[in-house]
Every structure is written in structure tokens, then in C-alpha cells.
Write an enzyme that holds these catalytic residues in place. Structure first.
Site, short mmCIF file in Angstrom:
data_model
loop_
_atom_site.label_atom_id
_atom_site.label_comp_id
_atom_site.label_asym_id
_atom_site.label_seq_id
_atom_site.Cartn_x
_atom_site.Cartn_y
_atom_site.Cartn_z
N SER A 8 0.82 -1.21 0.00
CA SER A 8 0.00 0.00 0.00
C SER A 8 0.85 1.26 0.00
O SER A 8 0.42 2.31 -0.45
CB SER A 8 -0.90 0.00 1.24
OG SER A 8 -0.12 0.11 2.42
N GLY A 10 2.36 2.03 3.07
CA GLY A 10 2.51 2.27 4.50
C GLY A 10 3.61 1.40 5.09
O GLY A 10 4.16 0.51 4.45
N ILE A 11 3.89 1.63 6.37
CA ILE A 11 5.02 0.95 7.02
C ILE A 11 4.76 -0.54 7.18
O ILE A 11 5.68 -1.36 7.09
CB ILE A 11 5.32 1.62 8.39
CG1 ILE A 11 6.65 1.07 8.94
CG2 ILE A 11 4.17 1.43 9.37
CD1 ILE A 11 7.12 1.83 10.16
N ASP A 12 3.51 -0.95 7.42
CA ASP A 12 3.22 -2.36 7.65
C ASP A 12 3.50 -3.20 6.40
O ASP A 12 4.18 -4.22 6.46
CB ASP A 12 1.77 -2.54 8.10
CG ASP A 12 1.49 -1.91 9.45
OD1 ASP A 12 2.42 -1.85 10.27
OD2 ASP A 12 0.35 -1.46 9.68
N SER A 13 2.97 -2.77 5.26
CA SER A 13 3.20 -3.55 4.03
C SER A 13 4.66 -3.46 3.60
O SER A 13 5.20 -4.41 3.02
CB SER A 13 2.27 -3.07 2.91
OG SER A 13 2.53 -1.74 2.54
N CYS A 92 -13.56 -5.38 1.09
CA CYS A 92 -12.37 -5.21 0.26
C CYS A 92 -11.41 -6.38 0.42
O CYS A 92 -10.87 -6.89 -0.58
CB CYS A 92 -11.67 -3.90 0.62
SG CYS A 92 -10.19 -3.56 -0.36
N GLY A 116 0.27 -6.91 4.90
CA GLY A 116 0.77 -6.39 6.17
C GLY A 116 -0.22 -6.49 7.30
O GLY A 116 -0.10 -5.74 8.28
N CYS A 189 -10.44 4.25 2.94
CA CYS A 189 -9.32 4.82 2.20
C CYS A 189 -9.76 5.60 0.97
O CYS A 189 -9.01 6.43 0.47
CB CYS A 189 -8.35 3.71 1.80
SG CYS A 189 -9.07 2.51 0.62
#
Length: 354
Positions: A8, A10-13, A92, A116, A189
Site C-alpha cells: 500500500s 505504509g510501514i506495515d506492508s 475489500c 501487512g 481509504c
């Protein structure tokens, strides 16, 4: 084995992608377009290029905008206009990420799709995939994955399943990983302004004023459109009283907004439909812990199946703002049994409680 990673920005993915890339497996990334991005495609492409350089694997951009509008946005708008409160992340994950994006990953040669999410997958002795809460109780996202099928869970991979958010941030800092977005991902989102403007723009519907009525049937005033309200809401009712009014339920068939004092929000039970079972469906009533929205601590309840897709939940204690359209997810300890849609709002008896 080849693993695709949904990225995406972001930090997680990003950290999930780094872990997969370092695992020795063949890997590539996928970033999908919803059609509702607030930056132009060249800027998106540049951000993805920078991410690809950091994790040293190719990242492909996939246009899923038509499917996203059809499956997620249409569901979102129709649910709101039906007087319910939608939960698009549940839809989603099941219909876009682990359906369309997974299909694209497999077309490109991947065996599995990693994301993530903070959740865990295991396998039982019968080769059935089981879904569990992630290690970080504060970031657990198993709720949002409760609609995944067995075939989807077999292809899913969650590299962050044993990590906390603090550990993810620490690893990102140590490895010099810089996310494309410094903000935490938002639940909705695809909405850049506000729900009402989005609904008006997407559906072109004309809000109709209607009556505000208390739970005893007394007319209190007039609302400017049911789409502005959800069960449990206090803001915007604007009917002076000795105590604040809250939305108890919406009646789209009569265009009436039913309100009451806070004590009228409490319910003992609700009906859940379109259930997806991850664990085997129970043959009789069983005790569970149920989450009736994401930001809700799971509460003790008795789950009674009616058939394969419908069940009743009876809570041990009164629950407030049980909202039609939201997802109800059932747990035993950390295991996700399944989840479905809250189909009916409060049903009042002579004391006002269901």
C-alpha cells in the site's frame, strides 16, 4: 515458491515486503489502484519505484479501479442508502485483495499473496486453515479478515503475524525503510472529504427530509436525510430534551429517524446473516466472544446457528449501538470462528430492551 506482496505504501506492508524479500523466496510486489487516489499516477509510480528500490524486488502497479467501484464503492453507497452502516474493509479484503489482486498475483506466477495484516493462520489436522488474532492485541486485524474463504486463506500469508507494531517500527528504522506514506492507513481509504459529499457525488441521490420520532412514537422534529445518521449517534439530532437523544434505529421504509435516551440503546441480542465460517459451523448453541465493530472489545455471548448462513447472538450484558450493516465476528480465545453482517437493530420489549 513465489510470493507476491500487496504493497500500500505504509510501514506495515513495507516491512512485510522486506521480510518476504529477505526470506529467500522468489518475490514481487503488487500495488493496486482503486481509482480514488488523491495524487496523480506519475506520483504514485514514483513512490512505488522508491519502495521497490528499498526492498530490492520489482513492484507492479495493478489497476483494479473498475472492480473496486463495482464491489466496494457500490456496496458502500447502497448500504448507506438502505439505512445501514457499511464496513468496506471487510468487503475489500475478501473481494479485492484476496480475490482480484490474488488472481493477478497468480497470473504473474505467485503461489501466495502476503499482506501487512496483523493476524495469524495455522492449519488443523484436517488441513483446514484457521485464522487467529495477531500477536499485537492493539493492532490485531483478524476482524477484517473474517470473510476470507478456505481457498483464500490457503493462499494468504501474513509476515507480521508474530510482531507488534513497535517491533515493526523498530525494524523499519534499523533497516532504513521509509514508507511512502507517514500516516496510518484509514478505515475508509477511498473517501478524501466526507461521507455525505462522497454519497452525493457517487449516487446523485437527493436527500429527503423526514420525521424524527422517539421510541414511543412522539414526533420530535425533522431530519434532513437518513444518510447523515447511524445507530448510537448523538450529533446532529438537534431536539432539545432533559437528556441527550441518540439514534436508536433508522427506518428507510418510512424515512423516519428513531431516537431515544442512552438507556434505550442497550440490546441483548441481534441477528447475523451471510455468515462465513472459518472454523466448522457449530451444530448447536455455543459460547463465544463477539466483536460487533472493529473498535469494540469482544464480549461474551451465546451464538445459536439458525442455518449455515444465519445465527442469533445473545449477549451476556447489554450492548450499545449494535448497528445493522456492521460486521459481527465470533471468537473462541484467539481463534476466529467466522463472521457475518448484523442484520437487525434493537427489538424493544416493554422495558425498552431486547
Amino acid at each position: 515458491m513465489t510470493i507476491a506482496i500487496a504493497i500500500s505504501g505504509g510501514i506495515d506492508s513495507l516491512v512485510a515486503a522486506h521480510l518476504v524479500a529477505q526470506s529467500g523466496e522468489d518475490a514481487f510486489g503488487l500495488h493496486f489502484l482503486t481509482g480514488y487516489e488523491n495524487i496523480p499516477l506519475p506520483a504514485i509510480a514514483e513512490k512505488i519505484r522508491l519502495i521497490s528500490e528499498q526492498i530490492q524486488i520489482p513492484v507492479h502497479i495493478v489497476d483494479l479501479s473498475q472492480s473496486f467501484r463495482k464491489k466496494v464503492v457500490k456496496y458502500f453507497t447502497q448500504t448507506y442508502l438502505a439505512g445501514k452502516t457499511p464496513n468496506p474493509c471487510l468487503v475489500c479484503n475478501a473481494t479485492i485483495k484476496f480475490d482480484d489482486l490474488l488472481s493477478e498475483a497468480r497470473r504473474l506466477g505467485a503461489d501466495r499473496l502476503a499482506t501487512g495484516h496483523y493476524a495469524r493462520i495455522t492449519e488443523d489436522s484436517c488441513a483446514r486453515r484457521l485464522l487467529y488474532k495477531g500477536a499485537d492485541a492493539q493492532k490485531d486485524q483478524s476482524y477484517f479478515l473474517a470473510f476470507l474463504t478456505q481457498s483464500q486463506l490457503r493462499r494468504a500469508c501474513f509476515p507480521l503475524q508474530d510482531m507488534t507494531k513497535a517491533r515493526v517500527r523498530e525494524l523499519a528504522n534499523r533497516m532504513g525503510l521509509v514508507p511512502a506514506s507517514q500516516k496510518e492507513s484509514q478505515d475508509i481509504c477511498f473517501i478524501q472529504d466526507n461521507y455525505e459529499s462522497f454519497l452525493l457525488r457517487e449516487t446523485k441521490f437527493c436527500p429527503e427530509p423526514g420525521l424524527i420520532v422517539d421510541v414511543n412514537g412522539s414526533i420530535l422534529g425533522e431530519h434532513s436525510g437518513l444518510h447523515r445518521f447511524t445507530v448510537g449517534q448523538r450529533r446532529g439530532i438537534n431536539c432539545p430534551a432533559a437528556a441527550p437523544y441518540y439514534v436508536v434505529r433508522l427506518e428507510p421504509e418510512t424515512n423516519r429517524l428513531i431516537v431515544g435516551f442512552k438507556d434505550r440503546l442497550g440490546v441483548r441480542q441481534c441477528r447475523v446473516t451471510q455468515i462465513n465460517w472459518i472454523a466448522p459451523m457449530p451444530e448447536s448453541a455455543m459460547r463465544v466472544h463477539a466483536r460487533i465493530r472493529y473498535r469494540h472489545a469482544a464480549v461474551s455471548a451465546v451464538l445459536t446457528p439458525v442455518n449455515e448462513t444465519v445465527a442469533h447472538l445473545r449477549f451476556d450484558q447489554l450492548q450499545y449501538a449494535v448497528t445493522p450493516g456492521q460486521g459481527a465476528v465470533f471468537y473462541q480465545d484467539d481463534a476466529v470462528l467466522g463472521g457475518g453482517w448484523i442484520d437487525s437493530g434493537p427489538i424493544f420489549d416493554s422495558q425498552g430492551l431486547s
